[in-house]
Design an enzyme around this catalytic site. Sequence first.
Site, short mmCIF file in Angstrom:
data_model
loop_
_atom_site.label_atom_id
_atom_site.label_comp_id
_atom_site.label_asym_id
_atom_site.label_seq_id
_atom_site.Cartn_x
_atom_site.Cartn_y
_atom_site.Cartn_z
N GLU A 176 0.82 -1.22 0.00
CA GLU A 176 0.00 0.00 0.00
C GLU A 176 0.86 1.27 0.00
O GLU A 176 1.11 1.86 1.04
CB GLU A 176 -0.95 0.03 1.21
CG GLU A 176 -1.88 1.23 1.16
CD GLU A 176 -2.78 1.37 2.39
OE1 GLU A 176 -3.65 2.26 2.37
OE2 GLU A 176 -2.61 0.61 3.36
N LYS A 213 -2.83 -1.93 -2.87
CA LYS A 213 -3.84 -1.00 -2.37
C LYS A 213 -3.36 0.41 -2.70
O LYS A 213 -2.33 0.86 -2.20
CB LYS A 213 -4.05 -1.17 -0.86
CG LYS A 213 -5.14 -0.25 -0.31
CD LYS A 213 -5.59 -0.65 1.09
CE LYS A 213 -6.60 0.34 1.63
NZ LYS A 213 -7.20 -0.08 2.90
#
Length: 295
Positions: A176, A213
């Site tokens: 992420e 993400k």
Amino acid sequence: MNTKQLDRIHTGKGFIAALDQSGGSTPKALLQYGIKENSYSNDEEMYALIHEMRTRIIKSPAFDSQFILGAILFENTMDRSIDGQFTADYLWEKKGIVPFLKVDKGLADLEDGVQLMKPIFGLNDLLKRAVERNIFGTKMRSVIKEANPVGIRKVVEQQFAIGNQIIEMGLVPIIEPEVDIHSADKATSEKRLKDEIFEHLSTLGKDVKVMLKLSIPTEDNFYSDLMEDPHVVRVVALSGGYTQEEANEKLARNHGLIASFSRALSEGLTAGQTHDEFNVMLSQSIQEIYEASIK
């Protein structure tokens, strides 16, 4: 790795619920939920209250595998139980929802236009516990504030280095590297970020799987080519500070990108709501995020 869970995350229709606010963000999450800081006097009481909130969300009939593929937990939530079962087991066995664990310890100070992750001491022990608790994958967040090539390279290098450690334990890492939605050069950052991600994906072994993400991109469908990479199980989007309505509207324009929302999921939920009020509000949020995710 649980192949049934892998298949569900890879091909299922729905989104990932992020229930992983941790130490620093828990007071904010509780405040949004209508519990003021003077309602608890120490961390243990605070974590008990946030677990009550998460339990209420997870046990709600609205929190259903028809719409929700997975849920990201905070370490403290992983170690607690719901109706006598560890949270991850309850999610998978009772709800059919795949459990993930947030493993990072927060962000370092801004340098080279980015915030790397702070060192994750005791990561291997945490990953061993995650495996014992039947966790499927992990999540860790860094932040990109400026289109600084040196900083962006460092972010992706760190994410994949720790990602490889997680892969070795048999878990699927969610990489992420968030691009700040308020960044003046967000689109340029996203281009540099994507190039770096592709470079690191190319170094992975043939059967290695990761998830990504990412912030909802400035240019619609900008991450479509990442979704096609054989190493990538799924690309999910964070809400990044957008309201639920804004995040859903932007997400719906990006085909194949699904939500992994935290604040935007719990928006409007409060401790004072009755059982029915709470479930109606959560159901509406889940339905709208789901609709945006399957477009």
